[in-house]
Write an enzyme that holds these catalytic residues in place. Sequence first.
Site, short mmCIF file in Angstrom:
data_model
loop_
_atom_site.label_atom_id
_atom_site.label_comp_id
_atom_site.label_asym_id
_atom_site.label_seq_id
_atom_site.Cartn_x
_atom_site.Cartn_y
_atom_site.Cartn_z
N ARG A 91 0.61 -0.98 0.11
CA ARG A 91 -0.19 -0.12 -0.04
C ARG A 91 0.67 1.63 -0.11
NH1 ARG A 91 -4.43 -0.91 2.48
NH2 ARG A 91 -4.23 -2.53 4.19
N TYR A 92 2.58 1.03 0.75
CA TYR A 92 3.01 2.48 0.84
C TYR A 92 3.90 2.39 0.21
CZ TYR A 92 -0.25 3.15 5.16
OH TYR A 92 -1.69 3.35 5.68
N ARG A 95 7.46 -0.28 2.25
CA ARG A 95 6.86 -1.58 3.47
C ARG A 95 5.64 -1.95 2.52
NH1 ARG A 95 5.21 3.71 4.82
NH2 ARG A 95 3.20 3.71 5.71
N CYS A 104 -5.96 -17.12 14.11
CA CYS A 104 -4.76 -15.84 15.50
C CYS A 104 -5.54 -16.78 16.71
CB CYS A 104 -6.21 -14.69 15.84
SG CYS A 104 -6.33 -13.18 14.16
N CYS A 108 -10.75 -10.97 17.71
CA CYS A 108 -11.54 -10.02 18.68
C CYS A 108 -12.85 -10.00 18.06
CB CYS A 108 -10.41 -8.93 18.33
SG CYS A 108 -8.50 -9.51 18.94
N CYS A 111 -13.06 -7.29 14.90
CA CYS A 111 -11.21 -7.65 14.03
C CYS A 111 -12.20 -6.56 12.32
CB CYS A 111 -11.29 -8.78 13.85
SG CYS A 111 -10.16 -9.30 12.39
N ARG A 113 -9.95 -7.00 9.84
CA ARG A 113 -9.80 -8.21 8.83
C ARG A 113 -10.58 -9.89 9.71
NH1 ARG A 113 -4.13 -7.22 8.51
NH2 ARG A 113 -3.74 -5.68 7.27
N ASP A 274 -12.47 0.07 12.86
CA ASP A 274 -12.74 0.36 11.33
C ASP A 274 -14.36 -0.10 11.10
OD1 ASP A 274 -9.78 1.45 10.30
OD2 ASP A 274 -9.20 -1.02 11.43
N ASP A 311 -7.90 4.22 9.54
CA ASP A 311 -7.15 4.07 8.34
C ASP A 311 -8.26 4.66 6.88
OD1 ASP A 311 -5.44 1.54 7.12
OD2 ASP A 311 -5.36 1.42 9.57
N LYS A 318 -3.06 5.03 6.08
CA LYS A 318 -3.92 5.98 7.66
C LYS A 318 -3.03 7.61 7.64
CE LYS A 318 -2.05 2.07 10.54
NZ LYS A 318 -1.66 1.07 9.13
S1 SF4 Z 1 -7.66 -7.40 15.44
FE1 SF4 Z 1 -8.14 -9.81 14.08
S2 SF4 Z 1 -5.79 -10.42 13.39
FE2 SF4 Z 1 -5.52 -9.34 14.90
S3 SF4 Z 1 -5.62 -10.71 16.65
FE3 SF4 Z 1 -7.56 -10.18 16.43
S4 SF4 Z 1 -8.92 -11.10 15.29
FE4 SF4 Z 1 -6.46 -11.38 15.13
#
Ligand code: SF4
Length: 349
Positions: A91-92, A95, A104, A108, A111, A113, A274, A311, A318
């Site tokens: 994206r940048y 990096r 994971c 979360c 999340c 993603r 997000d 983002d 960002k």
């Molecule tokens: S935010 Fe998403 S990618 Fe990051 S640890 Fe939590 S579940 Fe996994």
Amino acid sequence: MTRSTTLKSAEDIAGAGLLDPARLEEIEKVTQQYVLAITPDVAKLIDPADPEDPIARQFVPSARELETTLEERADPIGDHAHTPVRGLVHRYPDRVLLKAVHVCPVYCRFCFRREMVGPQGDGMMTAEELEAALVYIRSRGEIWEVILTGGDPLVLSPRRLREIMHGLATIPHVKIVRFHTRVPVVDPRAVNDDLIDALTASGKTTYVALHANHPRELTEAARSACARMIDRGIAMVSQTVLLKGVNDDPALLADLMRAFVETRVKPYYLHHPDLAPGTSHFRLDIAEGQRILAALRGRLSGLCQPTYVLDIPGGHGKAPIGKCAIRAEDGAYRVTDFSGGEHVYPPNP
Ligand code: SF4
């Protein structure tokens, strides 16, 4: 089910006392859509007697996740638009992200993603896909930093991590390798000598960006896991998501940022949440985030100040979104101090 193994279903969390059995059916609908995992270390942090527990709010599913708003999207930060080869996001200019794994240790509920991570996601990069990503990185001399993210790269075996680091070690223009992880907090015992060894390679500087959102997450075990990495020469920074009902309070955020600094983890980003599907109950207004950040300015040592970032949806990168303390007006600058007083600073003659 007890809290000594990772909880992976609505039944598990009900059995561990983290969910009212009357809500089992509605939460099963959520887990059919979004994966669930709560490690024993995280389960122990949850107070089941507190219906507003900030740790539970991050990891125990809520029926509100089934409510998707119009502005939410499956790929909120636009990874797909910047993916030249599978598993790599460019994206940048200087990096790239390397998404070597899509699982994971915990999931979360907010999340960004959430549509990509989990056992149903894209799985691990194959050896051929990793090689294609390395060929891409090698062919672009401007790539100075490679960020392993995901999924959580620290769930990979030390053998697999070594393969990746050895591959990157052969690319002279890559100087920095950064790992984004929750593991030191959610499974601190996994941070052993073998894993730490695998994160380093000759000629490369390793950074670990620790994701934690509440001061209670920085337990003694988590702090020791960080110390083990830092003592072995790994630099650490933090990442926190500003979440309604979890940490949207200046005093609590101050405690978290101080805990990072005490652990030798430099506060880095405070992310505005997000637009991930089913996460509107975690989002606060940006003006509210700016008010919280302004309150941190006077309260906290400069060492503890994170940068509040958004983002930009669609993959535009960002942007810092804290309130600017200075503005140009009538041929001079007006600068605001931490208690709100305004002062004039002269322009260069
Ligand atoms: S935010 Fe998403 S990618 Fe990051 S640890 Fe939590 S579940 Fe996994």
